[in-house]
Design a protein around this motif. Structure first.
Motif, mmCIF file in Angstrom:
data_model
loop_
_atom_site.group_PDB
_atom_site.id
_atom_site.type_symbol
_atom_site.label_atom_id
_atom_site.label_comp_id
_atom_site.label_asym_id
_atom_site.label_seq_id
_atom_site.Cartn_x
_atom_site.Cartn_y
_atom_site.Cartn_z
ATOM 1 N N VAL A 189 0.837 -1.205 0.000
ATOM 2 C CA VAL A 189 0.000 0.000 0.000
ATOM 3 C C VAL A 189 0.871 1.253 0.000
ATOM 4 O O VAL A 189 1.807 1.370 0.791
ATOM 5 N N LEU A 190 0.552 2.171 -0.894
ATOM 6 C CA LEU A 190 1.179 3.485 -0.921
ATOM 7 C C LEU A 190 0.174 4.515 -0.432
ATOM 8 O O LEU A 190 -0.986 4.489 -0.829
ATOM 9 N N VAL A 191 0.623 5.415 0.416
ATOM 10 C CA VAL A 191 -0.239 6.476 0.928
ATOM 11 C C VAL A 191 0.408 7.818 0.617
ATOM 12 O O VAL A 191 1.581 8.030 0.924
ATOM 13 N N ASP A 192 -0.354 8.712 0.013
ATOM 14 C CA ASP A 192 0.121 10.064 -0.300
ATOM 15 C C ASP A 192 -0.775 11.102 0.344
ATOM 16 O O ASP A 192 -1.964 10.852 0.585
ATOM 17 N N ASP A 193 -0.210 12.272 0.582
ATOM 18 C CA ASP A 193 -1.021 13.431 0.959
ATOM 19 C C ASP A 193 -1.781 13.874 -0.288
ATOM 20 O O ASP A 193 -1.191 14.109 -1.338
ATOM 21 N N TYR A 194 -3.089 13.968 -0.213
ATOM 22 C CA TYR A 194 -3.883 14.221 -1.417
ATOM 23 C C TYR A 194 -3.615 15.593 -2.017
ATOM 24 O O TYR A 194 -3.601 15.751 -3.237
ATOM 25 N N THR A 221 -0.794 17.588 -1.675
ATOM 26 C CA THR A 221 0.586 17.847 -2.118
ATOM 27 C C THR A 221 1.198 16.687 -2.892
ATOM 28 O O THR A 221 2.236 16.858 -3.521
ATOM 29 N N ASN A 222 0.566 15.517 -2.826
ATOM 30 C CA ASN A 222 1.085 14.309 -3.457
ATOM 31 C C ASN A 222 2.365 13.807 -2.806
ATOM 32 O O ASN A 222 3.036 12.932 -3.338
ATOM 33 N N ALA A 223 2.725 14.358 -1.648
ATOM 34 C CA ALA A 223 3.917 13.901 -0.928
ATOM 35 C C ALA A 223 3.613 12.567 -0.258
ATOM 36 O O ALA A 223 2.523 12.374 0.285
ATOM 37 N N PRO A 224 4.562 11.624 -0.305
ATOM 38 C CA PRO A 224 4.322 10.335 0.350
ATOM 39 C C PRO A 224 4.156 10.487 1.856
ATOM 40 O O PRO A 224 4.883 11.248 2.489
ATOM 41 N N VAL A 225 3.198 9.777 2.400
ATOM 42 C CA VAL A 225 2.966 9.770 3.844
ATOM 43 C C VAL A 225 3.760 8.610 4.427
ATOM 44 O O VAL A 225 3.482 7.444 4.142
ATOM 45 N N LEU A 226 4.750 8.927 5.228
ATOM 46 C CA LEU A 226 5.667 7.912 5.748
ATOM 47 C C LEU A 226 5.525 7.701 7.249
ATOM 48 O O LEU A 226 5.709 6.598 7.742
ATOM 49 N N ASN A 227 5.237 8.765 7.970
ATOM 50 C CA ASN A 227 5.156 8.677 9.436
ATOM 51 C C ASN A 227 3.700 8.448 9.836
ATOM 52 O O ASN A 227 3.046 9.296 10.435
ATOM 53 N N ALA A 228 3.176 7.272 9.493
ATOM 54 C CA ALA A 228 1.768 6.992 9.755
ATOM 55 C C ALA A 228 1.597 5.561 10.257
ATOM 56 O O ALA A 228 2.470 4.706 10.098
ATOM 57 N N THR A 229 0.446 5.332 10.853
ATOM 58 C CA THR A 229 0.012 3.990 11.217
ATOM 59 C C THR A 229 -1.130 3.615 10.272
ATOM 60 O O THR A 229 -2.055 4.405 10.073
ATOM 61 N N LEU A 230 -1.052 2.437 9.680
ATOM 62 C CA LEU A 230 -2.062 2.017 8.711
ATOM 63 C C LEU A 230 -2.683 0.697 9.159
ATOM 64 O O LEU A 230 -1.984 -0.292 9.368
ATOM 65 N N GLU A 276 -14.296 -5.864 0.105
ATOM 66 C CA GLU A 276 -14.424 -4.503 0.619
ATOM 67 C C GLU A 276 -13.314 -4.241 1.637
ATOM 68 O O GLU A 276 -13.181 -4.972 2.620
ATOM 69 N N LEU A 277 -12.522 -3.207 1.375
ATOM 70 C CA LEU A 277 -11.386 -2.869 2.237
ATOM 71 C C LEU A 277 -11.676 -1.561 2.978
ATOM 72 O O LEU A 277 -12.130 -0.586 2.374
ATOM 73 N N ILE A 278 -11.379 -1.546 4.254
ATOM 74 C CA ILE A 278 -11.512 -0.323 5.050
ATOM 75 C C ILE A 278 -10.145 -0.023 5.659
ATOM 76 O O ILE A 278 -9.668 -0.739 6.547
ATOM 77 N N PHE A 279 -9.498 1.031 5.163
ATOM 78 C CA PHE A 279 -8.182 1.445 5.662
ATOM 79 C C PHE A 279 -8.359 2.588 6.656
ATOM 80 O O PHE A 279 -9.179 3.494 6.446
ATOM 81 N N THR A 280 -7.557 2.575 7.704
ATOM 82 C CA THR A 280 -7.515 3.687 8.652
ATOM 83 C C THR A 280 -6.089 4.210 8.707
ATOM 84 O O THR A 280 -5.168 3.482 9.095
ATOM 85 N N VAL A 281 -5.915 5.454 8.278
ATOM 86 C CA VAL A 281 -4.600 6.103 8.271
ATOM 87 C C VAL A 281 -4.533 7.065 9.448
ATOM 88 O O VAL A 281 -5.397 7.940 9.582
ATOM 89 N N THR A 282 -3.514 6.905 10.270
ATOM 90 C CA THR A 282 -3.342 7.784 11.425
ATOM 91 C C THR A 282 -1.937 8.371 11.403
ATOM 92 O O THR A 282 -0.945 7.630 11.361
ATOM 93 N N THR A 283 -1.862 9.698 11.402
ATOM 94 C CA THR A 283 -0.583 10.399 11.461
ATOM 95 C C THR A 283 -0.549 11.203 12.766
ATOM 96 O O THR A 283 -1.550 11.269 13.481
ATOM 97 N N PRO A 284 0.589 11.829 13.078
ATOM 98 C CA PRO A 284 0.644 12.639 14.305
ATOM 99 C C PRO A 284 -0.355 13.792 14.317
ATOM 100 O O PRO A 284 -0.666 14.329 15.385
ATOM 101 N N THR A 285 -0.872 14.191 13.156
ATOM 102 C CA THR A 285 -1.755 15.364 13.104
ATOM 103 C C THR A 285 -3.195 15.059 12.705
ATOM 104 O O THR A 285 -4.080 15.872 12.920
ATOM 105 N N GLN A 286 -3.451 13.886 12.128
ATOM 106 C CA GLN A 286 -4.820 13.605 11.691
ATOM 107 C C GLN A 286 -5.039 12.106 11.482
ATOM 108 O O GLN A 286 -4.099 11.320 11.394
ATOM 109 N N SER A 287 -6.315 11.756 11.381
ATOM 110 C CA SER A 287 -6.691 10.367 11.135
ATOM 111 C C SER A 287 -7.841 10.350 10.141
ATOM 112 O O SER A 287 -8.698 11.243 10.145
#
Length: 207
Positions: free
Chosen positions: A68-73, A75-84, A122-133
């Motif tokens: 799985v690749l996660v980007d900031d929608y 800025t398109n910057a890759p989200v690396l410091n997250a819990t998935l 059906e997939l349900i992803f939860t992305v959690t970063t230090p600033t948002q989820s």
């Protein structure tokens, strides 16, 4: 002037065709698919993509993991410091982050066995970063055949730099970009015609 008018008319017609073409994007480069539902992508391996106003996510199923690749929608910057986290049916799994590849991987045997069964999952992803989820939903259509994931490259370069979402490709697919280009070319043609006309009049006066 007739040639210029024809040129501008043909440019506008091309723009209309671009708007009507499949895979077009909205005026700000956004996906025309509704957010949160996800959409499937034709590929050798089962793959799906989904997004919200905060994140964009691309998941690809291999024989040994769901990558799985996660980007900031925005800025398109890759989200690396997250819990998935991922929930499929009654299974919940936590992703492992690969620092060398910049992707998240789910490799639990029970989850892979479920996802590799033919059908829509059906997939349900939860992305959690230090600033948002945020929660992202997607549908993975599995045919039962998956590829071997031999090694990790840097998938962000392969899958996302759509376009550097990625957004360069979206720019080329945007009808507004082509319209702007057509208008700029039209103005340049007018300027050249006027310069030629003035030069011709100046020569005629001298004669």
């Amino acid at each position: 002037m007739k040639k210029i008018a024809l040129f501008l008319l043909s440019s506008l017609l091309m723009t209309q065709l671009a708007i009507a073409a499949p895979g077009a994007h909205g005026p700000n480069g956004e996906h025309l698919d509704s957010s949160g539902d996800g959409h499937e992508i034709a590929d050798a391996a089962p793959r799906t993509e989904t997004f919200t106003e905060n994140f964009e996510l691309v998941a690809k199923l291999y024989s040994t993991e769901l990558s799985v690749l996660v980007d900031d929608y925005k800025t398109n910057a890759p989200v690396l410091n997250a819990t998935l986290q991922l929930q499929v049916a009654d299974l919940t799994s936590q992703a492992i982050f690969h620092e060398d590849a910049g992707d998240f991987a789910f490799d639990e045997a029970a989850l892979l066995d479920l996802l590799q069964k033919p059908g829509k999952h059906e997939l349900i992803f939860t992305v959690t970063t230090p600033t948002q989820s945020d929660q992202l939903r997607a549908t993975l259509n599995s045919s039962g055949a998956v590829e071997e994931h031999v090694e990790h490259g840097h998938p962000h370069h392969d899958d996302h730099e759509h376009d550097g979402h990625g957004h360069i490709e979206e720019l080329f697919h945007s009808p507004y970009a082509w319209l702007a280009l057509a208008l700029v070319l039209g103005v340049l043609v007018l300027v050249v015609q006027r310069i030629r006309g003035r030069a011709s009049n100046a020569v005629s006066r001298k004669i």
